[in-house]
Design a protein around this motif. Structure first.
Motif, PDB file in Angstrom:
ATOM      1  N   PRO A 288       0.825  -1.213   0.000  1.00  0.00           N
ATOM      2  CA  PRO A 288       0.000   0.000   0.000  1.00  0.00           C
ATOM      3  C   PRO A 288       0.860   1.264   0.000  1.00  0.00           C
ATOM      4  O   PRO A 288       1.950   1.283   0.562  1.00  0.00           O
ATOM      5  CB  PRO A 288      -0.805  -0.107   1.304  1.00  0.00           C
ATOM      6  N   ASP A 289       0.358   2.277  -0.633  1.00  0.00           N
ATOM      7  CA  ASP A 289       0.977   3.603  -0.642  1.00  0.00           C
ATOM      8  C   ASP A 289       2.456   3.604  -1.029  1.00  0.00           C
ATOM      9  O   ASP A 289       3.322   4.022  -0.242  1.00  0.00           O
ATOM     10  CB  ASP A 289       0.814   4.281   0.716  1.00  0.00           C
ATOM     11  N   PRO A 290       2.785   3.162  -2.249  1.00  0.00           N
ATOM     12  CA  PRO A 290       4.188   3.227  -2.664  1.00  0.00           C
ATOM     13  C   PRO A 290       4.644   4.685  -2.714  1.00  0.00           C
ATOM     14  O   PRO A 290       3.838   5.582  -2.984  1.00  0.00           O
ATOM     15  CB  PRO A 290       4.195   2.598  -4.058  1.00  0.00           C
ATOM     16  N   PRO A 291       5.920   4.941  -2.423  1.00  0.00           N
ATOM     17  CA  PRO A 291       6.406   6.321  -2.487  1.00  0.00           C
ATOM     18  C   PRO A 291       6.293   6.876  -3.907  1.00  0.00           C
ATOM     19  O   PRO A 291       6.437   6.141  -4.884  1.00  0.00           O
ATOM     20  CB  PRO A 291       7.868   6.218  -2.047  1.00  0.00           C
ATOM     21  N   VAL A 292       6.031   8.150  -3.981  1.00  0.00           N
ATOM     22  CA  VAL A 292       5.910   8.840  -5.268  1.00  0.00           C
ATOM     23  C   VAL A 292       7.160   9.686  -5.455  1.00  0.00           C
ATOM     24  O   VAL A 292       7.572  10.398  -4.544  1.00  0.00           O
ATOM     25  CB  VAL A 292       4.636   9.706  -5.301  1.00  0.00           C
ATOM     26  N   GLU A 293       7.770   9.582  -6.634  1.00  0.00           N
ATOM     27  CA  GLU A 293       8.999  10.331  -6.923  1.00  0.00           C
ATOM     28  C   GLU A 293       8.913  10.979  -8.293  1.00  0.00           C
ATOM     29  O   GLU A 293       8.145  10.555  -9.156  1.00  0.00           O
ATOM     30  CB  GLU A 293      10.208   9.393  -6.942  1.00  0.00           C
ATOM     31  N   ALA A 294       9.766  11.970  -8.488  1.00  0.00           N
ATOM     32  CA  ALA A 294       9.900  12.596  -9.801  1.00  0.00           C
ATOM     33  C   ALA A 294      10.538  11.591 -10.768  1.00  0.00           C
ATOM     34  O   ALA A 294      11.391  10.793 -10.387  1.00  0.00           O
ATOM     35  CB  ALA A 294      10.767  13.838  -9.699  1.00  0.00           C
ATOM     36  N   VAL A 295      10.078  11.633 -12.015  1.00  0.00           N
ATOM     37  CA  VAL A 295      10.614  10.785 -13.085  1.00  0.00           C
ATOM     38  C   VAL A 295      11.228  11.701 -14.139  1.00  0.00           C
ATOM     39  O   VAL A 295      10.655  12.743 -14.477  1.00  0.00           O
ATOM     40  CB  VAL A 295       9.507   9.915 -13.721  1.00  0.00           C
TER      41      VAL A 295
ATOM     42  N   VAL B  45      16.009   6.895 -21.517  1.00  0.00           N
ATOM     43  CA  VAL B  45      15.239   6.054 -20.601  1.00  0.00           C
ATOM     44  C   VAL B  45      14.590   6.918 -19.523  1.00  0.00           C
ATOM     45  O   VAL B  45      15.106   7.980 -19.167  1.00  0.00           O
ATOM     46  CB  VAL B  45      16.118   4.965 -19.943  1.00  0.00           C
ATOM     47  N   ASP B  46      13.450   6.470 -19.026  1.00  0.00           N
ATOM     48  CA  ASP B  46      12.786   7.142 -17.906  1.00  0.00           C
ATOM     49  C   ASP B  46      13.326   6.556 -16.615  1.00  0.00           C
ATOM     50  O   ASP B  46      13.304   5.336 -16.422  1.00  0.00           O
ATOM     51  CB  ASP B  46      11.279   6.936 -17.979  1.00  0.00           C
ATOM     52  N   LEU B  47      13.804   7.423 -15.734  1.00  0.00           N
ATOM     53  CA  LEU B  47      14.380   6.981 -14.467  1.00  0.00           C
ATOM     54  C   LEU B  47      13.761   7.761 -13.314  1.00  0.00           C
ATOM     55  O   LEU B  47      13.574   8.976 -13.403  1.00  0.00           O
ATOM     56  CB  LEU B  47      15.894   7.195 -14.462  1.00  0.00           C
ATOM     57  N   TRP B  48      13.474   7.047 -12.231  1.00  0.00           N
ATOM     58  CA  TRP B  48      12.968   7.687 -11.028  1.00  0.00           C
ATOM     59  C   TRP B  48      14.120   8.390 -10.310  1.00  0.00           C
ATOM     60  O   TRP B  48      15.273   7.974 -10.405  1.00  0.00           O
ATOM     61  CB  TRP B  48      12.316   6.654 -10.127  1.00  0.00           C
ATOM     62  N   GLU B  49      13.799   9.434  -9.586  1.00  0.00           N
ATOM     63  CA  GLU B  49      14.812  10.278  -8.948  1.00  0.00           C
ATOM     64  C   GLU B  49      15.799   9.480  -8.081  1.00  0.00           C
ATOM     65  O   GLU B  49      17.000   9.726  -8.095  1.00  0.00           O
ATOM     66  CB  GLU B  49      14.120  11.353  -8.113  1.00  0.00           C
ATOM     67  N   SER B  50      15.295   8.494  -7.329  1.00  0.00           N
ATOM     68  CA  SER B  50      16.194   7.739  -6.454  1.00  0.00           C
ATOM     69  C   SER B  50      17.168   6.843  -7.224  1.00  0.00           C
ATOM     70  O   SER B  50      18.116   6.335  -6.648  1.00  0.00           O
ATOM     71  CB  SER B  50      15.389   6.892  -5.458  1.00  0.00           C
ATOM     72  N   TYR B  51      16.950   6.648  -8.524  1.00  0.00           N
ATOM     73  CA  TYR B  51      17.847   5.865  -9.348  1.00  0.00           C
ATOM     74  C   TYR B  51      19.032   6.702  -9.839  1.00  0.00           C
ATOM     75  O   TYR B  51      19.979   6.152 -10.392  1.00  0.00           O
ATOM     76  CB  TYR B  51      17.153   5.321 -10.589  1.00  0.00           C
ATOM     77  N   LEU B  52      18.943   8.008  -9.703  1.00  0.00           N
ATOM     78  CA  LEU B  52      19.946   8.903 -10.258  1.00  0.00           C
ATOM     79  C   LEU B  52      21.016   9.255  -9.229  1.00  0.00           C
ATOM     80  O   LEU B  52      20.742   9.348  -8.029  1.00  0.00           O
ATOM     81  CB  LEU B  52      19.294  10.189 -10.763  1.00  0.00           C
TER      82      LEU B  52
END
Length: 58
Positions: free
Chosen positions: A20-27, A47-54
């Motif tokens: 439930p309620d996965p975190p929301v991040e900038a992509v 590629v589309d990457l979520w902020e925590s991947y960068l």
């Protein structure tokens, strides 16, 4: 190089676990030279990457 912001979306790593309620991040759409990824090629890969991947330089 970030080329475009894609808004904010649930983090797929958590969402795929049906928690439930996965975190929301900038992509972000991020562009890489094919040569930097595979040692050959004269095109770009985006590629589309979520902020925590960068990783931020500096």
């Amino acid at each position: 190089m970030v080329v475009e912001s894609g808004g904010r979306h649930p983090l797929p790593d958590v969402r795929s676990q049906n928690l439930p309620d996965p975190p929301v991040e900038a992509v972000y759409a991020v562009r890489f030279a094919a040569r930097d990824l595979w040692g050959a090629g004269d095109h770009w890969v985006v590629v589309d990457l979520w902020e925590s991947y960068l990783e931020v330089d500096g």
